[in-house]
Motif scaffolding. Sequence first.
Motif, PDB file in Angstrom:
ATOM      1  N   LEU A  66       0.892  -1.019  -0.093  1.00 46.04           N
ATOM      2  CA  LEU A  66      -0.080   0.104  -0.016  1.00 46.04           C
ATOM      3  C   LEU A  66       0.862   1.259  -0.031  1.00 46.04           C
ATOM      4  O   LEU A  66       0.520   2.304  -0.831  1.00 46.04           O
ATOM      5  CB  LEU A  66      -0.837  -0.044   1.216  1.00 46.04           C
ATOM      6  N   ARG A  70       0.975   4.053  -2.770  1.00 44.47           N
ATOM      7  CA  ARG A  70       0.871   5.342  -2.278  1.00 44.47           C
ATOM      8  C   ARG A  70       1.951   6.412  -3.161  1.00 44.47           C
ATOM      9  O   ARG A  70       1.644   7.384  -3.662  1.00 44.47           O
ATOM     10  CB  ARG A  70       0.785   5.831  -1.063  1.00 44.47           C
ATOM     11  N   LYS A 151      -8.744   2.571  -3.757  1.00 40.01           N
ATOM     12  CA  LYS A 151      -9.604   3.487  -3.011  1.00 40.01           C
ATOM     13  C   LYS A 151     -11.022   2.772  -2.617  1.00 40.01           C
ATOM     14  O   LYS A 151     -11.499   3.265  -1.667  1.00 40.01           O
ATOM     15  CB  LYS A 151      -9.935   4.733  -4.042  1.00 40.01           C
ATOM     16  N   THR A 153     -11.425  -0.472  -1.930  1.00 41.14           N
ATOM     17  CA  THR A 153     -11.333  -1.601  -1.214  1.00 41.14           C
ATOM     18  C   THR A 153     -10.381  -1.377   0.219  1.00 41.14           C
ATOM     19  O   THR A 153     -10.374  -2.260   1.231  1.00 41.14           O
ATOM     20  CB  THR A 153     -10.831  -2.997  -1.761  1.00 41.14           C
ATOM     21  N   GLY A 154      -9.428  -0.372   0.139  1.00 41.93           N
ATOM     22  CA  GLY A 154      -8.469  -0.354   0.894  1.00 41.93           C
ATOM     23  C   GLY A 154      -7.233  -1.383   0.824  1.00 41.93           C
ATOM     24  O   GLY A 154      -6.605  -1.479   1.988  1.00 41.93           O
TER      25      GLY A 154
END
Length: 253
Positions: A66, A70, A151, A153-154
């Motif tokens: 993640l 990012r 965005k 589902t995380g």
Amino acid sequence: MDCNSYDEKHARLIDMINEAERIVAFTGAGISTESGIPDFRSPNGLWSQMDPIMYDDFVASEETRLEDWRRRFIMNKDFAIAKPNEGHLALARLAQSGKLISTITQNIDGLHQKSGLSDEQVIEIHGNCTYGACLDCEEPVDLHWVERQIKATGATPRCSKCGGLIKAAIISFGQAMPQDKMHRAMQDAADCDLFIVLGSSLQVYPAANLPQIAKHHDAQLVIINRDPTPFDGLADLYIHGEIGTTMQGIGRP
């Protein structure tokens, strides 16, 4: 090399290009910084501001994946608005003329393709950040889709074909270099009669071996870089200066 002034060196560069039949270009961060792309390895580069993410950590940790994505989405905003400069465009003109047989690049920004070179004409030994790929089946993946999935589902998405991990299609620290591309790069370096380095410090191996391969096979070597490199003494011509200014107009009729 008897040239001393910039004008003498520039005139010699033009003569060498005109006389060459099979040119290979090798580009590094210096050509892209002139288009506004931040570099990674300089004293003020991105790796001085944050630690690079290792390949094994990406594979092992969802939290790391993640964070990697990012950073990638932030960086790609700079890449998306960047435009090829005169250095990129000069290489595209030389390719169109038939003189340039390939451009080997350490850059991941896709600016050579934006300048008009085809994917086949560019050997991206460090990959390309403008799309993703499955680490298992190598299926290409659109990065906008990845961003939407994260965005929504995380979580980082998996490959729709095989369920493998998806990563930006670049070579991360600790990840094996693409052997097929390195083999082609070495072969082209051995087959050319003029090897032009544009914006590389020539300190990252195994790519830094390519100028030596070209010289070993009797090619002439030109190095154009803002700062001195370890191979300036090997070069038939070196120019310390801006790439866009030096290459401006080259390849035009």
